[in-house]
Motif scaffolding. Structure first.
Motif, PDB file in Angstrom:
ATOM      1  N   ALA A 133       0.879  -1.181   0.000  1.00 59.96           N
ATOM      2  CA  ALA A 133       0.000   0.000   0.000  1.00 59.96           C
ATOM      3  C   ALA A 133       0.914   1.228   0.000  1.00 59.96           C
ATOM      4  O   ALA A 133       1.315   1.722   1.047  1.00 59.96           O
ATOM      5  N   GLU A 134       1.253   1.682  -1.192  1.00 56.15           N
ATOM      6  CA  GLU A 134       2.184   2.815  -1.288  1.00 56.15           C
ATOM      7  C   GLU A 134       1.535   4.104  -0.781  1.00 56.15           C
ATOM      8  O   GLU A 134       0.363   4.345  -1.060  1.00 56.15           O
ATOM      9  N   PRO A 135       2.313   4.935  -0.086  1.00 56.56           N
ATOM     10  CA  PRO A 135       1.761   6.196   0.407  1.00 56.56           C
ATOM     11  C   PRO A 135       1.212   7.040  -0.740  1.00 56.56           C
ATOM     12  O   PRO A 135       1.814   7.120  -1.816  1.00 56.56           O
ATOM     13  N   GLY A 136       0.044   7.632  -0.535  1.00 52.55           N
ATOM     14  CA  GLY A 136      -0.523   8.548  -1.523  1.00 52.55           C
ATOM     15  C   GLY A 136      -1.207   7.886  -2.687  1.00 52.55           C
ATOM     16  O   GLY A 136      -1.789   8.561  -3.534  1.00 52.55           O
ATOM     17  N   LYS A 137      -1.157   6.542  -2.771  1.00 53.02           N
ATOM     18  CA  LYS A 137      -1.867   5.856  -3.857  1.00 53.02           C
ATOM     19  C   LYS A 137      -3.213   5.350  -3.345  1.00 53.02           C
ATOM     20  O   LYS A 137      -3.398   5.124  -2.158  1.00 53.02           O
ATOM     21  N   GLN A 138      -4.161   5.150  -4.283  1.00 58.23           N
ATOM     22  CA  GLN A 138      -5.493   4.741  -3.855  1.00 58.23           C
ATOM     23  C   GLN A 138      -5.729   3.262  -4.128  1.00 58.23           C
ATOM     24  O   GLN A 138      -6.834   2.855  -4.468  1.00 58.23           O
ATOM     25  N   GLU A 139      -4.657   2.462  -3.974  1.00 57.16           N
ATOM     26  CA  GLU A 139      -4.817   1.028  -4.174  1.00 57.16           C
ATOM     27  C   GLU A 139      -4.013   0.239  -3.157  1.00 57.16           C
ATOM     28  O   GLU A 139      -3.097   0.764  -2.520  1.00 57.16           O
ATOM     29  N   VAL A 140      -4.395  -1.017  -3.006  1.00 49.52           N
ATOM     30  CA  VAL A 140      -3.650  -1.973  -2.183  1.00 49.52           C
ATOM     31  C   VAL A 140      -3.484  -3.219  -3.036  1.00 49.52           C
ATOM     32  O   VAL A 140      -4.441  -3.651  -3.693  1.00 49.52           O
ATOM     33  N   THR A 141      -2.286  -3.777  -3.052  1.00 50.60           N
ATOM     34  CA  THR A 141      -2.053  -5.016  -3.798  1.00 50.60           C
ATOM     35  C   THR A 141      -1.562  -6.088  -2.831  1.00 50.60           C
ATOM     36  O   THR A 141      -0.607  -5.879  -2.087  1.00 50.60           O
ATOM     37  N   VAL A 142      -2.256  -7.209  -2.853  1.00 47.76           N
ATOM     38  CA  VAL A 142      -1.976  -8.306  -1.940  1.00 47.76           C
ATOM     39  C   VAL A 142      -1.619  -9.520  -2.772  1.00 47.76           C
ATOM     40  O   VAL A 142      -2.309  -9.817  -3.750  1.00 47.76           O
TER      41      VAL A 142
END
Lengths: 158, 158
Positions: free
Chosen positions: B8-17
């Motif tokens: 979950a990179e700072p400032g991005k609106q996504e999460v990758t699992v």
């Protein structure tokens, strides 16, 4: 000269488009979901637009087909997720030429004393998806749609 | 110690699992859309999970209800947008406690010689939405789900 603002920050996977329309939110909202109104304003002027289906309620489907002067057909469809008159619409959007690439679109209508600020945020699965859509003429399509919606609202007022 | 990667990179609106499961894509795909399998692995261990509906096809709806030991009920629903066995699922996801906040979820299954790398990307309407979901215990829910799916696949193999 354009009255439409398009914001697409580098490296982000969203585009935000806004414009103030000279009509109250109830009329802008209706134009956005009325199958009879949509062909009058949606998309580039060069295309003919047909609303095949449109169910403006959670989990309701929509499909729009556009035809260019050479007879090429372009299909778009998606599903409504939230429909809150006259304030908010959340729906998904897919261009059928790129199946599986889904855009999540949130429209917010704000009442500015009889006028309406319409803000449409489109969230893409990736920055690349967004940039491909931009390269495919998204901006001109939006500007045309907004000019036409402006005209439609002025015309249908009387 | 976890075998699950959460980005979950700072400032991005996504999460990758992502995680590698010790089963072929066909079995992981089935576990992901089988109403009988889902209660065995989906969500935190402390909750009881019931699949109310699930239509794994474009525009097909799904709804899952979870109950905690105190009897509190949590509903989740959405719509499938792409279902390509055993490779890809695109669907939307809403927690019913925050209506109108929609997550666009893309699951990709890669065949690693009999094992499966499952990558689930969740795109949010805003960075704030993502961060609120994270604060609400999303990470622990994902880790529990993945541990349980791992166990389910090992158990159901025999």
């Amino acid at each position: 000269m354009s009255k439409t603002t398009i914001i697409a920050e580098p490296g982000k996977q969203e585009v935000t488009v806004s414009r103030i329309f000279n009509a109250p939110p109830e009329r802008v909202f209706k134009a956005a979901i009325d199958p009879k109104a949509i062909p009058e304003w949606w998309g580039p002027r060069s295309l003919t637009t047909e609303v095949e289906s449109l169910e403006p309620k959670p989990a309701g489907k929509w499909r729009i087909v556009q035809t260019d002067p050479s007879g090429n057909v372009y299909g778009f469809h998606g599903v409504y997720h939230a429909v809150v008159p006259p304030k908010e619409i959340v729906r998904t959007f897919e261009y059928e030429g790129t199946p599986g690439h889904v855009v999540l679109e949130t429209s917010i209508l704000e009442n500015l004393g009889g006028k309406t600020k319409l803000t449409i945020q489109s969230v893409f699965q990736s920055v690349a998806d967004r940039d491909e859509m931009a390269a495919a003429g998204m901006e001109q399509g939006i500007l045309d749609s907004h000019e036409r919606l402006d005209e439609f609202l002025a015309k249908s007022e009387t």
